[in-house]
Design a protein around this motif. Structure first.
Motif, mmCIF file in Angstrom:
data_model
loop_
_atom_site.group_PDB
_atom_site.id
_atom_site.type_symbol
_atom_site.label_atom_id
_atom_site.label_comp_id
_atom_site.label_asym_id
_atom_site.label_seq_id
_atom_site.Cartn_x
_atom_site.Cartn_y
_atom_site.Cartn_z
ATOM 1 N N THR A 29 6.736 38.490 -16.363
ATOM 2 C CA THR A 29 6.001 37.226 -16.278
ATOM 3 C C THR A 29 4.944 37.156 -17.364
ATOM 4 N N GLU A 30 4.210 38.256 -17.537
ATOM 5 C CA GLU A 30 3.161 38.278 -18.547
ATOM 6 C C GLU A 30 3.759 38.322 -19.957
ATOM 7 N N THR B 264 6.499 36.879 -20.888
ATOM 8 C CA THR B 264 6.927 35.505 -21.180
ATOM 9 C C THR B 264 5.749 34.617 -21.541
ATOM 10 N N GLU B 265 4.616 34.827 -20.865
ATOM 11 C CA GLU B 265 3.432 34.011 -21.127
ATOM 12 C C GLU B 265 2.797 34.352 -22.475
ATOM 13 N N LYS C 274 4.272 35.969 -25.157
ATOM 14 C CA LYS C 274 5.191 35.795 -26.287
ATOM 15 C C LYS C 274 4.804 36.684 -27.480
#
Length: 231
Positions: free
Chosen positions: A39-40, A42-43, A45
């Motif tokens: 999740t992190e 993806t955030e 990048k």
């Protein structure tokens, strides 16, 4: 400024690495929840990931697999373990490099710079060859495509293919490949190169291209091509 993700649960080591990398103008981010790494990721990048093997909940190998299922972003492993199979496994999972703790910071920065340079800065126009045995080579998208389908390569795999293509029908020594990839072969093992080449062959197997990268025992590797395609 390159954005880096440092997946390290040792707070003091994380802070030290972040502070040192910040001096080189890298934008370093950490993980706040080690159960939600993807999740992190993806955030944030990131343009490069540095990941420890021993982590809470799931180990670094798990997260490397997860990242590789979504992205070809460069990955460097850090580990205090000295078992050779850790390095082999990290390369098989698609990591770009492996650094054993304790390490000299100059080694870490040299590896980061080399990987970022070859991942984001090498000029794909330097090689005029865009096809190989009927397959289209897309260096920007890291894709090899022919009538059988399309396969996506990692940056290392594409770089190896690029070097071999530049010297088609000629034997490329292992030393030349290591120097081309890592600039200084003291920072990489013979075994790591073998893993990368085998992984490249495995991916090309889907396109029936793997037999055309030959191992020349004691010499290196030979990529063959029909000369008539480029007359």
């Amino acid at each position: 400024m390159f954005k880096l993700l440092l997946i390290e649960d040792d707070i003091s080591l994380y802070s030290e690495i972040k502070n040192r990398l910040s001096l080189w103008d890298y934008d370093v981010h950490g993980i706040t929840n080690f159960e939600e790494v993807m999740t992190e990721f993806t955030e944030i990048k990131p343009e490069l990931v540095i990941i420890d093997i021993q982590l809470p909940k799931y180990d670094g190998f798990h997260w490397c697999r997860m990242i590789r299922s979504h992205s070809n972003v460069p990955i460097i492993f850090l580990s205090s373990r000295d078992h050779p199979m850790d390095m082999v496994m990290s390369m098989q999972l698609g990591a770009d490099d492996y650094i054993q703790k304790p390490f000299h910071f100059d080694v870490l920065i040299a590896k980061i710079q080399a990987i970022l340079r070859r991942t984001y800065n090498y000029n794909t126009d330097e090689i005029a060859l865009k096809t190989w045995r009927g397959a289209k080579i897309d260096f920007e998208k890291n894709l090899v495509t022919n009538s059988l389908g399309s396969v996506e390569l990692t940056r290392n795999e594409m770089f190896i293919l690029k070097v071999l293509l530049e010297h088609k029908n000629k034997i490329v020594s292992r030393e030349m490949l290591m120097n081309s990839l890592w600039n200084d072969d003291r920072f990489i093992s013979d075994n790591t190169l073998t893993v990368n080449v085998n992984r490249l062959r495995k991916r090309l197997e889907e396109l029936k291209l793997d037999p055309f990268i030959e191992t020349k025992v004691g010499q290196g590797y030979l990529l063959t091509e029909e000369d008539s395609l480029y007359d």
